[in-house]
Design an enzyme around this catalytic site. Structure first.
Site, mmCIF file in Angstrom:
data_model
loop_
_atom_site.group_PDB
_atom_site.id
_atom_site.type_symbol
_atom_site.label_atom_id
_atom_site.label_comp_id
_atom_site.label_asym_id
_atom_site.label_seq_id
_atom_site.Cartn_x
_atom_site.Cartn_y
_atom_site.Cartn_z
ATOM 1 N N GLU A 70 -4.918 2.421 -3.910
ATOM 2 C CA GLU A 70 -3.448 2.460 -3.919
ATOM 3 C C GLU A 70 -2.862 1.184 -3.319
ATOM 4 O O GLU A 70 -1.754 1.168 -2.825
ATOM 5 C CB GLU A 70 -2.941 3.707 -3.175
ATOM 6 C CG GLU A 70 -3.168 3.726 -1.665
ATOM 7 C CD GLU A 70 -4.478 4.388 -1.240
ATOM 8 O OE1 GLU A 70 -5.438 4.404 -2.056
ATOM 9 O OE2 GLU A 70 -4.568 4.869 -0.102
ATOM 10 N N ASP A 113 0.854 -1.192 0.000
ATOM 11 C CA ASP A 113 0.000 0.000 0.000
ATOM 12 C C ASP A 113 0.892 1.246 0.000
ATOM 13 O O ASP A 113 1.881 1.311 0.743
ATOM 14 C CB ASP A 113 -0.893 -0.014 1.253
ATOM 15 C CG ASP A 113 -1.998 1.011 1.167
ATOM 16 O OD1 ASP A 113 -3.065 0.680 0.623
ATOM 17 O OD2 ASP A 113 -1.783 2.165 1.624
ATOM 18 N N ILE A 114 0.536 2.198 -0.866
ATOM 19 C CA ILE A 114 1.323 3.435 -0.918
ATOM 20 C C ILE A 114 0.963 4.279 0.314
ATOM 21 O O ILE A 114 -0.222 4.491 0.602
ATOM 22 C CB ILE A 114 1.029 4.234 -2.204
ATOM 23 C CG1 ILE A 114 1.298 3.345 -3.442
ATOM 24 C CG2 ILE A 114 1.861 5.507 -2.267
ATOM 25 C CD1 ILE A 114 0.892 3.980 -4.764
#
Lengths: 296, 116
Positions: A213, A170-171
């Site tokens: 994301e 996950d960003i």
């Protein structure tokens, strides 16, 4: 494009091969239905098929029926060649699953345009398949496809008793990226991350966009320690290679990654396995982000 | 003329090497195909006879004029004997002999065209 020719007559096979090569196709030959089914079981199976009706062993219509019973969702365009004539033969061929029908002796110019029409349909099908399985923005697998590949990888790992690990990535603070730089820049950042993932993964690894994301990465034949090495390569690549939106706008990104190795005795199903990687990701987020946590 | 020159030229794009190759392949396969027909006849096996004729018909279809191909279609149908009145195999043999003679003519024409 490969074209599979299934015909027991050597002269017809020879003539068809010569013609197909002339028209820019790559002929693949089978002398009977069994050989054809073997060719269709490979990873590089042709999707455009020219099948003779009368063959020793399984007939052309029976071969068509067998191909249409496949459950892997692959599309095959089948042109049936036959010395039979009349509407009854056309109906029988089409009901068996053929897409087109040509009576022997055929005019090669007619065969050429029929093959061209078939190849257009195969390409269209491949495009549709691509659209249905790829994430439109990043071109990595979409959630539906990565879930399917995920299930296949578990089955393969179980069958071969081989290692299999996944990463959930996950960003970090991606909402801030969107709020600060705008959604267009956010899209550039997502594409940049996928590009870095593809660069730093091995050929047989698979990347899918799971949500906004969040990405899932499948790592076949990989234990947790090897997965850690891959994850660290990715984490540092993303940290040290910012997204360049324009000359003035560079976006620094970090990612958090959860890793889990498939454990047959522990993971009752795909969801349970995914859950462990997802929990590891959650721990990575809670521990300060920009880090990798491996599920115990 | 039994040989369909246009068909062979179309099939091979008038490539002389290709004409020779495909003709040689046909000529190499032909004795075996004829043997299969005659063996099935000797055994009075109508099903095998129709299969053997069908195989020959497919191969001949690459070279012959349509009327000759249709002659094979008729032989195949008569061999199977599904439609009344069923032709006795002895009568069938007469038709086969005529067809075989024409097949020999086609072979000569093909050899001439292919220069072999």
């Amino acid at each position: 494009m490969d074209v599979l020719i299934v015909d027991d007559d050597a002269i017809t096979r020879f003539a068809l091969c010569a013609a197909l090569e002339q028209w820019g196709f790559i002929p693949v030959v089978a002398e009977n239905a069994d050989q054809a089914l073997q060719k269709l079981a490979t990873d590089t199976t042709p999707h455009l098929l020219v099948i003779d009706w009368s063959m020793p062993g399984m007939s052309g219509p029976d071969l068509c029926k067998t191909i249409r019973k496949r459950e892997d969702g692959q599309f095959f365009y089948i042109l049936m060649l036959t010395g039979k004539e009349g509407n009854e033969a056309i109906i029988e061929a089409m009901e068996a699953g053929a897409d087109d029908f040509l009576s022997k002796p055929f005019d090669h110019r007619v065969l050429k345009v029929r093959i061209a029409a078939g190849s257009r349909i195969v390409r269209l099908e491949q495009t549709l398949n691509q659209l249905a399985s790829r994430d439109a923005l990043t071109q990595c697998w979409n959630r539906r496809m990565i879930d399917e590949l995920f299930a296949n990888s578990i089955a393969e790992s179980t069958r071969k008793r081989s290692n299999f690990s996944i990463m959930v990535l996950d960003i970090d603070h991606f909402k801030i990226v969107n709020d600060t730089f705008g959604h267009a820049a956010g899209d550039v950042a997502l594409k940049h991350v996928v590009n870095l993932l593809n660069t730093n993964l091995r050929e047989y690894d698979q990347v899918g966009r799971y949500g906004g994301e969040e990405f899932v990465i499948l790592l076949p034949a990989t234990d947790r320690n090897e997965a850690w090495g891959v994850a660290e390569r990715i984490r540092s690549a993303i940290q040290f290679q910012p997204t360049i939106v324009s000359e003035d706008v560079h976006i620094d990104l970090t990612v958090s990654i959860g890793i889990a190795q498939f454990d047959r005795s522990r993971d009752a199903n795909q969801s349970a396995f995914f859950e462990r990687a997802d929990k590891a990701l959650y721990t990575a987020k809670q521990s300060g982000r920009n880090r990798i946590i491996c599920s115990e | 003329m039994i040989l369909d020159h246009d068909r062979v030229q179309d099939l091979t794009r008038n490539n002389t090497k290709l004409i020779a190759s495909i003709s040689q392949l046909f000529l190499a396969e032909l004795p075996d195909m004829i043997r299969s027909v005659e063996k099935a006849y000797e055994q009075s096996d109508r099903k095998s006879l129709s299969i053997a004729i069908h195989r020959l018909k497919s191969a001949v279809g690459n070279f012959a004029v349509k009327s000759f191909y249709e002659q094979f279609s008729r032989l195949e149908l008569l061999a199977l004997g599904n439609n009344a009145p069923v032709m006795p195999l002895s009568d069938w043999l007469n038709e086969w002999d005529t067809t075989k003679a024409q097949l020999n003519t086609m072979v000569i024409e093909l050899k001439d065209m292919a220069g072999i």
